[in-house]
Write a protein that holds these residues in place. Sequence first.
Motif, PDB file in Angstrom:
ATOM      1  N   SER A 248      12.291 -26.135  61.140  1.00 21.82           N
ATOM      2  CA  SER A 248      12.117 -26.602  59.765  1.00 21.82           C
ATOM      3  C   SER A 248      10.675 -27.079  59.592  1.00 21.82           C
ATOM      4  CB  SER A 248      13.078 -27.766  59.484  1.00 21.82           C
ATOM      5  OG  SER A 248      12.612 -28.500  58.370  1.00 21.82           O
ATOM      6  N   PRO A 249      10.009 -26.699  58.489  1.00 19.18           N
ATOM      7  CA  PRO A 249       8.609 -27.124  58.311  1.00 19.18           C
ATOM      8  C   PRO A 249       8.456 -28.647  58.265  1.00 19.18           C
ATOM      9  CG  PRO A 249       9.346 -25.721  56.466  1.00 19.18           C
ATOM     10  CD  PRO A 249      10.489 -25.840  57.406  1.00 19.18           C
ATOM     11  N   LEU A 250       9.535 -29.335  57.858  1.00 15.21           N
ATOM     12  CA  LEU A 250       9.436 -30.790  57.760  1.00 15.21           C
ATOM     13  C   LEU A 250       9.101 -31.444  59.108  1.00 15.21           C
ATOM     14  CD1 LEU A 250       9.663 -33.058  55.717  1.00 15.21           C
ATOM     15  CD2 LEU A 250      12.095 -33.259  56.262  1.00 15.21           C
ATOM     16  N   PHE A 251       9.542 -30.833  60.199  1.00 13.04           N
ATOM     17  CA  PHE A 251       9.281 -31.403  61.523  1.00 13.04           C
ATOM     18  C   PHE A 251       7.775 -31.453  61.835  1.00 13.04           C
ATOM     19  CE2 PHE A 251      13.700 -29.727  62.713  1.00 13.04           C
ATOM     20  CZ  PHE A 251      14.285 -30.974  62.524  1.00 13.04           C
ATOM     21  N   ALA A 252       6.982 -30.655  61.105  1.00  4.11           N
ATOM     22  CA  ALA A 252       5.547 -30.632  61.411  1.00  4.11           C
ATOM     23  C   ALA A 252       4.732 -31.528  60.485  1.00  4.11           C
ATOM     24  CB  ALA A 252       5.034 -29.199  61.317  1.00  4.11           C
ATOM     25  N   ILE A 253       5.417 -32.265  59.634  1.00  5.61           N
ATOM     26  CA  ILE A 253       4.667 -33.070  58.657  1.00  5.61           C
ATOM     27  C   ILE A 253       3.747 -34.083  59.353  1.00  5.61           C
ATOM     28  CG2 ILE A 253       6.452 -34.864  58.275  1.00  5.61           C
ATOM     29  CD1 ILE A 253       5.676 -34.647  55.246  1.00  5.61           C
ATOM     30  N   ASP A 254       4.159 -34.566  60.518  1.00  6.59           N
ATOM     31  CA  ASP A 254       3.320 -35.570  61.182  1.00  6.59           C
ATOM     32  C   ASP A 254       2.225 -34.959  62.064  1.00  6.59           C
ATOM     33  OD1 ASP A 254       4.694 -34.751  63.426  1.00  6.59           O
ATOM     34  OD2 ASP A 254       5.639 -36.689  63.855  1.00  6.59           O
ATOM     35  N   SER A 255       2.087 -33.620  62.013  1.00  4.26           N
ATOM     36  CA  SER A 255       0.970 -32.999  62.744  1.00  4.26           C
ATOM     37  C   SER A 255      -0.015 -32.346  61.790  1.00  4.26           C
ATOM     38  CB  SER A 255       1.484 -31.952  63.728  1.00  4.26           C
ATOM     39  OG  SER A 255       2.029 -32.609  64.836  1.00  4.26           O
ATOM     40  N   LEU A 256       0.080 -32.702  60.502  1.00  4.82           N
ATOM     41  CA  LEU A 256      -0.927 -32.211  59.564  1.00  4.82           C
ATOM     42  C   LEU A 256      -2.151 -33.099  59.765  1.00  4.82           C
ATOM     43  CD1 LEU A 256       1.253 -31.764  56.349  1.00  4.82           C
ATOM     44  CD2 LEU A 256       0.376 -29.982  57.871  1.00  4.82           C
ATOM     45  N   PRO A 257      -3.299 -32.511  60.139  1.00  4.13           N
ATOM     46  CA  PRO A 257      -4.439 -33.356  60.464  1.00  4.13           C
ATOM     47  C   PRO A 257      -5.009 -34.104  59.251  1.00  4.13           C
ATOM     48  CG  PRO A 257      -4.804 -31.089  61.170  1.00  4.13           C
ATOM     49  CD  PRO A 257      -3.577 -31.094  60.323  1.00  4.13           C
ATOM     50  N   PHE A 258      -5.449 -35.302  59.498  1.00  2.00           N
ATOM     51  CA  PHE A 258      -6.198 -36.122  58.543  1.00  2.00           C
ATOM     52  C   PHE A 258      -5.396 -36.491  57.291  1.00  2.00           C
ATOM     53  CE2 PHE A 258      -9.150 -33.425  60.972  1.00  2.00           C
ATOM     54  CZ  PHE A 258      -9.582 -34.422  61.837  1.00  2.00           C
TER      55      PHE A 258
ATOM     56  N   LEU B  39       1.906 -25.902  53.280  1.00  2.00           N
ATOM     57  CA  LEU B  39       2.516 -25.875  51.940  1.00  2.00           C
ATOM     58  C   LEU B  39       3.101 -24.505  51.623  1.00  2.00           C
ATOM     59  CD1 LEU B  39      -0.021 -28.062  49.941  1.00  2.00           C
ATOM     60  CD2 LEU B  39       2.340 -28.609  50.514  1.00  2.00           C
ATOM     61  N   LYS B  40       2.492 -23.467  52.198  1.00  2.00           N
ATOM     62  CA  LYS B  40       3.012 -22.103  51.952  1.00  2.00           C
ATOM     63  C   LYS B  40       4.406 -21.946  52.562  1.00  2.00           C
ATOM     64  CE  LYS B  40      -1.348 -19.768  51.995  1.00  2.00           C
ATOM     65  NZ  LYS B  40      -2.188 -19.230  53.054  1.00  2.00           N
ATOM     66  N   GLN B  41       4.635 -22.569  53.725  1.00  2.00           N
ATOM     67  CA  GLN B  41       5.968 -22.445  54.350  1.00  2.00           C
ATOM     68  C   GLN B  41       6.946 -23.459  53.773  1.00  2.00           C
ATOM     69  OE1 GLN B  41       5.833 -23.468  58.542  1.00  2.00           O
ATOM     70  NE2 GLN B  41       3.664 -23.030  58.623  1.00  2.00           N
ATOM     71  N   ALA B  42       6.413 -24.549  53.215  1.00  2.00           N
ATOM     72  CA  ALA B  42       7.278 -25.655  52.811  1.00  2.00           C
ATOM     73  C   ALA B  42       8.033 -25.340  51.518  1.00  2.00           C
ATOM     74  CB  ALA B  42       6.429 -26.905  52.620  1.00  2.00           C
ATOM     75  N   GLY B  43       9.175 -25.973  51.375  1.00  2.00           N
ATOM     76  CA  GLY B  43       9.944 -25.827  50.144  1.00  2.00           C
ATOM     77  C   GLY B  43       9.842 -27.092  49.311  1.00  2.00           C
ATOM     78  N   ARG B  44      10.724 -27.191  48.321  1.00  2.00           N
ATOM     79  CA  ARG B  44      10.699 -28.314  47.391  1.00  2.00           C
ATOM     80  C   ARG B  44      10.885 -29.652  48.133  1.00  2.00           C
ATOM     81  NH1 ARG B  44      14.302 -31.101  44.853  1.00  2.00           N
ATOM     82  NH2 ARG B  44      13.738 -32.050  42.866  1.00  2.00           N
ATOM     83  N   ASP B  45      11.829 -29.671  49.056  1.00  2.00           N
ATOM     84  CA  ASP B  45      12.136 -30.934  49.753  1.00  2.00           C
ATOM     85  C   ASP B  45      10.926 -31.458  50.531  1.00  2.00           C
ATOM     86  OD1 ASP B  45      14.613 -30.581  48.762  1.00  2.00           O
ATOM     87  OD2 ASP B  45      15.609 -30.193  50.692  1.00  2.00           O
TER      88      ASP B  45
ATOM     89  N   LEU C 176       7.798 -30.774  49.957  1.00  2.00           N
ATOM     90  CA  LEU C 176       6.770 -31.205  49.004  1.00  2.00           C
ATOM     91  C   LEU C 176       7.075 -32.591  48.467  1.00  2.00           C
ATOM     92  CD1 LEU C 176       5.928 -28.062  46.864  1.00  2.00           C
ATOM     93  CD2 LEU C 176       4.567 -29.249  48.565  1.00  2.00           C
ATOM     94  N   MET C 177       8.358 -32.827  48.180  1.00  2.00           N
ATOM     95  CA  MET C 177       8.755 -34.134  47.648  1.00  2.00           C
ATOM     96  C   MET C 177       8.444 -35.238  48.661  1.00  2.00           C
ATOM     97  SD  MET C 177       9.742 -33.542  44.680  1.00  2.00           S
ATOM     98  CE  MET C 177      10.473 -35.073  44.158  1.00  2.00           C
ATOM     99  N   VAL C 178       8.667 -34.929  49.948  1.00  2.00           N
ATOM    100  CA  VAL C 178       8.395 -35.935  50.991  1.00  2.00           C
ATOM    101  C   VAL C 178       6.896 -36.245  51.053  1.00  2.00           C
ATOM    102  CG1 VAL C 178       8.406 -36.338  53.487  1.00  2.00           C
ATOM    103  CG2 VAL C 178      10.435 -35.398  52.384  1.00  2.00           C
ATOM    104  N   LEU C 179       6.082 -35.185  51.019  1.00  2.00           N
ATOM    105  CA  LEU C 179       4.629 -35.388  51.087  1.00  2.00           C
ATOM    106  C   LEU C 179       4.144 -36.189  49.878  1.00  2.00           C
ATOM    107  CD1 LEU C 179       2.225 -34.749  52.877  1.00  2.00           C
ATOM    108  CD2 LEU C 179       1.833 -32.673  51.546  1.00  2.00           C
ATOM    109  N   LEU C 180       4.722 -35.847  48.725  1.00  2.00           N
ATOM    110  CA  LEU C 180       4.347 -36.536  47.493  1.00  2.00           C
ATOM    111  C   LEU C 180       4.753 -38.009  47.557  1.00  2.00           C
ATOM    112  CD1 LEU C 180       3.077 -35.452  44.908  1.00  2.00           C
ATOM    113  CD2 LEU C 180       5.345 -35.444  43.872  1.00  2.00           C
TER     114      LEU C 180
END
Length: 337
Positions: A103-113, A314-320, A322-326
């Motif tokens: 799931s792309p959400l698992f990588a949210i904490d490895s987005l640099p900066f 963001l290209k792999q991510a879905g609505r959910d 995006l909502m988390v990042l927002l």
Amino acid sequence: MAVIYKSFALRIVALSFSLMLGVAHGQESSIAINVATAYPESNFHTQNLLQYANDVSKATNGRVNFKIYPAGTLLKQTEIFQGVRSGKVEAGEVLMSSLVKESPLFAIDSLPFIVSSYDDAFRMWEASKAGIEKALSEKGMQLLYAVPWPPQNLYSKRVIAMPNDFKGLRMRTYNPATERISELIGARPVTIQAVDLTSAIAGGKLDMMLTSSSTGVEAAAWSQLRYYYKVNAWIPKNVVFVSKKIFAGLTEENQKKILEAAHAAEFRGWGLSRSSNASYEAQLAENGVHVETIDPFLRRYLDRLGENLARDWLKQAGRDELMVLLKYTTDRSMKAR
Ligand code: PCA
């Protein structure tokens, strides 16, 4: 013969009776939960996990016993998630972002900066926890807790002063995000798991890597990599989970105790990570590593690289996702006011 039958029947009756008694008291007989982790026993994550196992055993009066297998002795880092999924092992601890394919959400904490401090990292965890719990549950796992590594910083054999200095360097990678970074900076990726890092560095197989102060100390980075730039690129977490099937087989009371102890382990782990970073950096310096900040031009280059990776994600991510990042970015800017 009749005697054997008789004693066998008696044993069955006795066993059913004790099981019934157990059920009547809402207790299962004691159960061992094997936990696979790839990190060494001395690592602070593993120490926290061992303490968690102790707490659970105490809280459940010895009925639920987590047995920890560190340093990939039961399963290797890359096999742990599938191993729990297929029932080879009951529970595991892995670097969350290594599961990005699930799931792309698992990588949210490895987005640099995107996070630059523990407070940011905690805000991100609060914003993403429910989604991560759900994503794990869909794969048959019950989340227990998550604890961050110290910030990811840049280790290098030689001085890095400008973007061109990365070209052709053999960069150690440990997840898809670090592989992509190596590609973007023109380095050559070399995938090495944490347990093999000490010998890879000492054996001169690497020119640079992005990892924490803690992993750098454990791997004696100073044997070859004597420059350490505090770029605070991201703060990745390890997640600890147990098979939902196993968890569902426990009494409600013991499930509650396990989750309460997990909550305490999470709190303790965040504290350990936060408080140990400075002493790990001091150990790097004591061993002759130059601990430095990075040139502002290079910093801007890395920031742009981070934006590139966020766009990929963001290209792999879905609505959910995006909502988390927002939610995380909004919470952070509210706090900044
Ligand atoms: N140490 C682990 C993951 C992140 C970190 O700080 C590693 O380098 O493999």
